[in-house]
Design a protein around this motif. Structure first.
Motif, mmCIF file in Angstrom:
data_model
loop_
_atom_site.group_PDB
_atom_site.id
_atom_site.type_symbol
_atom_site.label_atom_id
_atom_site.label_comp_id
_atom_site.label_asym_id
_atom_site.label_seq_id
_atom_site.Cartn_x
_atom_site.Cartn_y
_atom_site.Cartn_z
ATOM 1 N N ILE A 53 42.191 33.971 41.129
ATOM 2 C CA ILE A 53 42.429 32.946 42.152
ATOM 3 C C ILE A 53 42.276 33.556 43.545
ATOM 4 C CG2 ILE A 53 44.188 31.464 43.225
ATOM 5 C CD1 ILE A 53 45.289 30.922 40.426
ATOM 6 N N LEU A 54 42.940 34.707 43.762
ATOM 7 C CA LEU A 54 42.843 35.360 45.068
ATOM 8 C C LEU A 54 41.410 35.776 45.374
ATOM 9 C CD1 LEU A 54 46.066 37.572 45.071
ATOM 10 C CD2 LEU A 54 45.612 35.578 46.499
ATOM 11 N N LEU A 55 40.701 36.273 44.354
ATOM 12 C CA LEU A 55 39.316 36.680 44.563
ATOM 13 C C LEU A 55 38.458 35.515 45.027
ATOM 14 C CD1 LEU A 55 38.261 39.134 41.698
ATOM 15 C CD2 LEU A 55 38.319 39.554 44.136
ATOM 16 N N ALA A 56 38.576 34.383 44.357
ATOM 17 C CA ALA A 56 37.752 33.230 44.706
ATOM 18 C C ALA A 56 37.984 32.807 46.156
ATOM 19 C CB ALA A 56 38.043 32.065 43.757
ATOM 20 N N VAL A 57 39.257 32.713 46.539
ATOM 21 C CA VAL A 57 39.580 32.283 47.903
ATOM 22 C C VAL A 57 39.156 33.327 48.930
ATOM 23 C CG1 VAL A 57 41.470 31.681 49.464
ATOM 24 C CG2 VAL A 57 41.484 30.840 47.103
ATOM 25 N N LEU A 58 39.471 34.590 48.638
ATOM 26 C CA LEU A 58 39.202 35.648 49.610
ATOM 27 C C LEU A 58 37.717 35.937 49.754
ATOM 28 C CD1 LEU A 58 42.087 38.075 48.604
ATOM 29 C CD2 LEU A 58 41.936 36.722 50.698
ATOM 30 N N ILE A 59 36.991 35.989 48.637
ATOM 31 C CA ILE A 59 35.556 36.277 48.723
ATOM 32 C C ILE A 59 34.836 35.166 49.478
ATOM 33 C CG2 ILE A 59 33.433 36.548 47.393
ATOM 34 C CD1 ILE A 59 35.121 37.859 45.205
ATOM 35 N N PHE A 60 35.207 33.928 49.204
ATOM 36 C CA PHE A 60 34.587 32.820 49.941
ATOM 37 C C PHE A 60 34.851 32.960 51.436
ATOM 38 C CE2 PHE A 60 34.317 28.654 51.845
ATOM 39 C CZ PHE A 60 33.158 28.122 51.284
ATOM 40 N N SER A 61 36.110 33.217 51.805
ATOM 41 C CA SER A 61 36.462 33.327 53.230
ATOM 42 C C SER A 61 35.766 34.507 53.891
ATOM 43 C CB SER A 61 37.982 33.462 53.378
ATOM 44 O OG SER A 61 38.650 32.381 52.765
ATOM 45 N N ALA A 203 27.645 31.604 46.694
ATOM 46 C CA ALA A 203 26.755 32.530 45.984
ATOM 47 C C ALA A 203 27.385 33.915 45.894
ATOM 48 C CB ALA A 203 25.403 32.608 46.689
ATOM 49 N N GLN A 204 28.074 34.345 46.965
ATOM 50 C CA GLN A 204 28.762 35.639 46.949
ATOM 51 C C GLN A 204 29.913 35.631 45.951
ATOM 52 O OE1 GLN A 204 26.515 37.669 48.341
ATOM 53 N NE2 GLN A 204 28.102 38.729 49.503
ATOM 54 N N VAL A 205 30.646 34.508 45.908
ATOM 55 C CA VAL A 205 31.738 34.392 44.934
ATOM 56 C C VAL A 205 31.190 34.567 43.523
ATOM 57 C CG1 VAL A 205 33.424 32.815 43.895
ATOM 58 C CG2 VAL A 205 33.184 32.932 46.388
ATOM 59 N N SER A 206 30.087 33.864 43.225
ATOM 60 C CA SER A 206 29.476 33.952 41.905
ATOM 61 C C SER A 206 28.996 35.372 41.608
ATOM 62 C CB SER A 206 28.308 32.970 41.810
ATOM 63 O OG SER A 206 27.639 33.086 40.573
ATOM 64 N N ASP A 207 28.357 35.995 42.604
ATOM 65 C CA ASP A 207 27.818 37.341 42.412
ATOM 66 C C ASP A 207 28.929 38.357 42.179
ATOM 67 O OD1 ASP A 207 25.708 39.442 42.583
ATOM 68 O OD2 ASP A 207 26.800 39.978 44.400
ATOM 69 N N ILE A 208 29.973 38.299 43.007
ATOM 70 C CA ILE A 208 31.075 39.252 42.867
ATOM 71 C C ILE A 208 31.797 39.041 41.538
ATOM 72 C CG2 ILE A 208 33.281 40.003 43.835
ATOM 73 C CD1 ILE A 208 30.911 40.909 45.458
ATOM 74 N N PHE A 209 32.031 37.775 41.161
ATOM 75 C CA PHE A 209 32.693 37.510 39.887
ATOM 76 C C PHE A 209 31.882 38.076 38.730
ATOM 77 C CE2 PHE A 209 35.933 34.969 41.687
ATOM 78 C CZ PHE A 209 36.858 34.700 40.685
ATOM 79 N N THR A 210 30.554 37.908 38.803
ATOM 80 C CA THR A 210 29.687 38.418 37.742
ATOM 81 C C THR A 210 29.817 39.931 37.614
ATOM 82 O OG1 THR A 210 28.116 36.615 38.084
ATOM 83 C CG2 THR A 210 27.299 38.566 36.939
ATOM 84 N N ARG A 211 29.987 40.611 38.757
ATOM 85 C CA ARG A 211 30.038 42.075 38.752
ATOM 86 C C ARG A 211 31.406 42.648 38.415
ATOM 87 N NH1 ARG A 211 29.029 44.403 43.678
ATOM 88 N NH2 ARG A 211 28.726 42.556 44.921
#
Length: 334
Positions: A53-61, A203-211
């Motif tokens: 949850i924190l990753l999704a919010v923080l990476i997007f921001s 796109a960054q959220v998706s990329d970071i989550f994938t990695r």
């Protein structure tokens, strides 16, 4: 103050989520939270969901902010500065870049090939995997704000100091020729709309989550095992704060691994929960993120052995020193 504590507990620590997972474990799965299996399952589910949850919010921001600083604009900003200011800015810009050392190396190559001083580019390279805006929030969610802020500040000091020492060593001759002569196109940034920035951020959220998703699961799994299954006496005998070798050993143990701060934070959390010194746990975390073996192999492709050895020595010595300092003064952050 009470409002800040409530917001911290609910938004960062996610006490509401811990309660929901407890209900799931006890009522849904019929497990006793006092048992090792129940406690481990709670630790795993709660930490994984909280981190994601924190990753999704923080990476997007963060990615939204990052959309204003493409590599070429960053190069121009750094190129207009010199001395300490340039190194500090390079370290600060490292806080809004990708979240692992390997993904920072391509930007390091671009900055170096554009003629920026080695001290500035290495300040960036040290800072980028160690300190980012997301790490502040995640550290605060797991430990507290005092530890999070102290970690970020001391990480920036290490980046600036490391960049300064490397810059003064005058080791440009140890950078591979293709890096120094790689052409850089000066293309003006296109005007991005809010929709463009939102698409970039997602796109960054998706990329970071994938990695990182696998490393998060592995890290949380290891943390759950340390927290509930490995006897405290074993861990203390190996990494106990009273052992002078605990910090160097934790640093060495972290180097062969490859993960980012999101995967290593649950392990650090579990180690501290088992009574290991805060500095020892942070030294392990920093070694994994800044000195991982894969990133050193990648860096060897762009710099020669003497410069790589200097970089490794400075960062490793800095991590060990930081570990000892946090162990000595951890009482200030509790």
């Amino acid at each position: 103050m009470e409002l800040f504590k409530w917001l911290n507990d609910q938004l960062l620590r996610m006490d509401w989520l811990a309660w929901l997972v407890r209900v799931l474990v006890e009522d849904g799965f019929g497990m006793d939270m006092a048992s090792r299996t129940g406690a481990s399952l709670h630790f795993f589910i709660y930490d994984v969901i909280k981190i994601f949850i924190l990753l999704a919010v923080l990476i997007f921001s963060i990615s939204w902010v990052q959309s204003y600083f493409p590599p070429e604009r960053t190069r121009r900003i750094l190129g207009s500065m010199s001395g300490f200011k340039a190194k500090l800015t390079g370290a600060l810009l490292g806080t809004i870049t990708p979240f692992c050392s390997c993904s920072s190396i391509p930007l390091f190559i671009g900055f170096t090939s554009s003629g920026l001083p080695l001290g500035v580019t290495f300040a960036f390279l040290i800072s980028s995997p160690l300190v980012d805006l997301a790490s502040v929030i995640l550290l605060a969610s797991i430990f507290n704000w005092s530890i999070a802020i102290a970690y970020v500040l001391i990480g920036l000091v290490l980046a600036v100091l490391g960049g300064t020492l490397i810059g003064r060593a005058k080791m440009e001759r140890y950078v591979e020729a293709f890096v120094m002569h790689n052409p850089v196109l000066d293309i003006p940034q296109e005007q991005l709309t809010r929709r463009d920035r939102a698409q970039f951020a997602w796109a960054q959220v998706s990329d970071i989550f994938t990695r990182v998703w696998l490393y998060v699961l592995i890290g949380v799994g290891i943390g759950a095992a340390i927290h509930n299954w490995i006897p405290t006496g074993w861990i203390e005998a190996l990494l106990g704060q009273e052992n002078w070798w605990s910090v160097p050993l934790a640093t060495l143990l972290g180097i062969p691994m490859y993960a980012d701060i999101f995967g290593t934070l649950p392990i650090a959390e579990a180690l501290v929960g088992q009574g290991i010194g805060l500095g020892t746990a942070l030294a392990f975390m920093m070694a994994v993120t800044a000195l991982s073996l894969p990133s050193l192999i990648m860096l060897k492709k762009v710099v020669k052995a003497p410069l790589l050895a200097l970089f490794f020595g400075i960062v490793a010595a800095g991590i060990v020193l930081i570990g000892y300092l946090f162990n000595a003064f951890s009482y200030l952050f509790v």
